[in-house]
Design a protein around this motif. Structure first.
Motif: not given
Lengths: 319, 282
Positions: B159-162, B181-183, B230-237
């Protein structure tokens, strides 16, 4: 835009005989409950507006704008772009209404007129030594008649705030009357510069004074003094208009000017008008918004409602 | 002395340098992987995102106009403030870390990387820019300029490093950002907001929203006043594809999820090259 000046049914001839009688009348008006006015304006400004009403409100607000440029650096080019924007606020969308009027200094009236040929947009000129109003009566009259001769459809005059605050109400009254005569068929808007009047009681007095003297519109501010238009001040003036009309008099128009920057602000003013005066005043003939930057925000909000995506300043003009 | 009663922190958003609650009034429960309640975080809405973009846009010219040296100093200052809150950060990432050591390592790495990105502020132009040989009497330069307002969805973990890896490379060159931020683990991001508020960073350069990116990101992707995403954190294709599609309307620069990047490329992602032809005279 045919706002006709009807003859007053009651002439206020007794009240306006001497400065003493006028003072007695104005100071006899009921005092304004300042806290109450602030609270009512704040309460009305929290009212939620649903999407379909918002869409109508935005178009109505656009059609009520007096698109204004009052700068020492106004060039012919500036007036030309302003007029083009007044006619077609959003060149990509012909369903966007045009604004009510453009408002310029007196010497720019002829230019504005020529650029607006063929449209129904009015040209308003500020006159009477705007914005301070510090000039002799003769200069103010000449300023007015010059703007009228150039073709101004509307005259925005400033009152002599110094005389008003000194209690020389009769001087202010006679000056408005004289300017009204010099306006001929042009509509007269009377600016109080409420930011300099200090109290809501003074705003109410100035409203009555101007309405009795023959104003077609009363207007809050020049836009050169802060605070300019605020919701509570506008409320007090709208109430004066309502009371004047209830006393069997003409319908007077209202123009808040200065400090109105967002579509949300504009809609709040419309709510205020609707709640104080009703639908009859929700027309460019009786309500105007003196502003320029608010138009871009209204256009962006309009786009947002149409496309569902937030718009940005890249898609409206840089003024 | 009376007994001290613990004063609990309300986790809020960070928009325009201020800490508002969500305009929607909503919050959501943050729970550890084991299901233990940790805190209530603000659940940002589309209107919070809208306000954040307005704030980011308003300050962008000033931030980009600051000297690279000045931007670098401010970024170093942020790292200093992070160091001061080290224990708090460790505490906040530890529920999601495999061990106390790993939590410490994540925080240290986050601070180190912040310093690393800070160093690039006055060097990036030399590495990315160039003077170009042309067949004519001209000096020809290419200089990097910031893209503008960059929306970002930070990875859920770490969460922080990302979050640091996402926002530091965006702002170092003069962009401003609205980041979701991280949900699952937003507490370190909330603390980072408090760090930013005390670091001379102009309000609005970094705006941190907490809540559900699934709800808020589409508004940022379709926002016409956002220049890149920036979609880096999107975990759903599927959602990533929709966001990418929405971002095409105004040709946003779009970073797809799952793209492996080195640090320098992260910075270069959010730069435009301007090439100037300058007459050389006699």
């Amino acid at each position: 835009m045919g706002l006709t000046t009807q003859a007053p049914s009651q002439t206020f001839s007794d009240e306006t005989r001497t400065n003493a009688s006028l003072t007695k009348f104005l100071h006899g008006l009921p005092g304004v409950d300042q806290v109450g006015a602030d609270e009512r304006a704040a309460m009305l400004s929290t009212r939620s507006i649903k999407t379909s009403a918002k869409a109508e409100g935005i178009d109505l607000a656009i059609s009520m704008i007096d698109l204004t440029t009052l700068e020492g650096m106004d060039t012919a080019g500036k007036i030309k772009t302003l007029c083009a924007k007044a006619m077609r606020p959003d060149p990509f969308d012909p369903t966007t209404p045009s604004v009510a009027a453009v408002c310029v200094y007196g010497d720019k009236v002829a230019q504005a007129k020529s650029y607006l040929t063929g449209s129904s947009i009015q040209v308003a000129a500020v006159a009477t030594a705007f914005p301070s109003g510090r000039a002799s009566r003769a200069v103010k009259l000449l300023d007015t008649s010059d703007a009228v001769a150039q073709g101004a459809d509307e005259i925005d005059m400033v009152i002599d705030r110094g005389a008003f605050l000194e209690g020389r109400y009769m001087d202010v009254f006679e000056e408005i009357q004289a300017i009204k005569v010099a306006c001929k068929s042009a509509h007269l808007k009377v600016i109080f510069e409420t930011g300099e009047l200090r109290t809501y009681d003074n705003v109410r007095r100035a409203s009555w004074l101007a309405m009795i003297a023959g104003a077609d519109f009363i207007k809050t501010s020049t836009g050169k003094v802060s605070p300019a238009a605020t919701l509570p001040v506008t409320l007090v003036m709208l109430q004066a208009i309502r009371d004047f009309h209830n006393a069997g008099q003409r319908k007077i128009g209202m123009k808040p000017a200065g400090g109105i920057r967002t579509a949300k602000d504009a809609l709040r003013y419309l709510v205020l008008v609707k709640e104080t005066l009703g639908d009859a005043w929700l027309t460019p003939d009786l309500f105007r918004l003196g502003a320029s930057s608010v138009l871009n925000d209204l256009l962006m909000q309009r786009k947002r409602l149409q496309t569902g995506a937030y718009s940005g300043p890249d898609y409206v003009t840089v003024d | 002395m009376s007994e001290h009663i613990e004063v609990r922190r309300t986790a809020k958003l960070f928009i325009g340098g201020a800490f508002p609650r969500s305009e929607s009034g909503r919050t959501y429960e943050v729970k550890s992987p084991e299901g233990k309640f940790i805190a209530n975080a603000a659940q940002g809405s589309r209107k919070d995102a809208r306000d954040a973009v307005t704030a980011a846009r308003a300050i962008q010219p000033k931030w980009a106009g600051a000297t690279a040296y000045n931007r670098g100093q401010i970024l170093y200052r942020i790292a200093e403030m992070m160091e001061g809150r080290r224990a708090q950060f460790i505490d906040e990432v530890s529920p999601w870390a495999k061990s106390a050591k790993k939590a410490e390592a994540e925080v240290d790495e986050a601070i180190d990387r912040w310093i690393w990105f800070a160093g690039w502020s006055d060097k990036i132009a030399m590495v990315v820019g160039s003077s170009n040989p042309v067949a004519g009497p001209f000096f020809n330069f290419s200089v990097p300029e910031p893209t503008g307002v960059v929306a970002a969805i930070a990875p859920n973990r770490p969460s922080l490093l990302g979050l640091v890896d996402t926002i530091a490379p965006i702002i170092v060159s003069g962009n401003t950002t609205v980041v979701i931020a991280s949900q699952d683990a937003p507490m370190a991001a909330v603390t980072l907001g408090e760090v930013l508020a005390t670091s001379d960073l102009p309000g609005g350069v970094i705006n941190i929203l907490t809540g559900s990116y699934v709800e808020v990101a589409p508004w940022l992707a379709s926002h016409m006043d956002v220049n890149a995403i920036d979609l880096s954190g999107v975990d759903d294709e599927k959602i990533a594809a929709e966001l990418e599609k929405a971002s095409a309307e105004n040709l946003k620069r779009c970073l797809r999820p799952g793209t492996e990047l080195d640090g320098l490329t992260r910075i270069k992602n959010w730069l435009e090259l301007k090439t100037v032809w300058h007459p050389r005279g006699f």
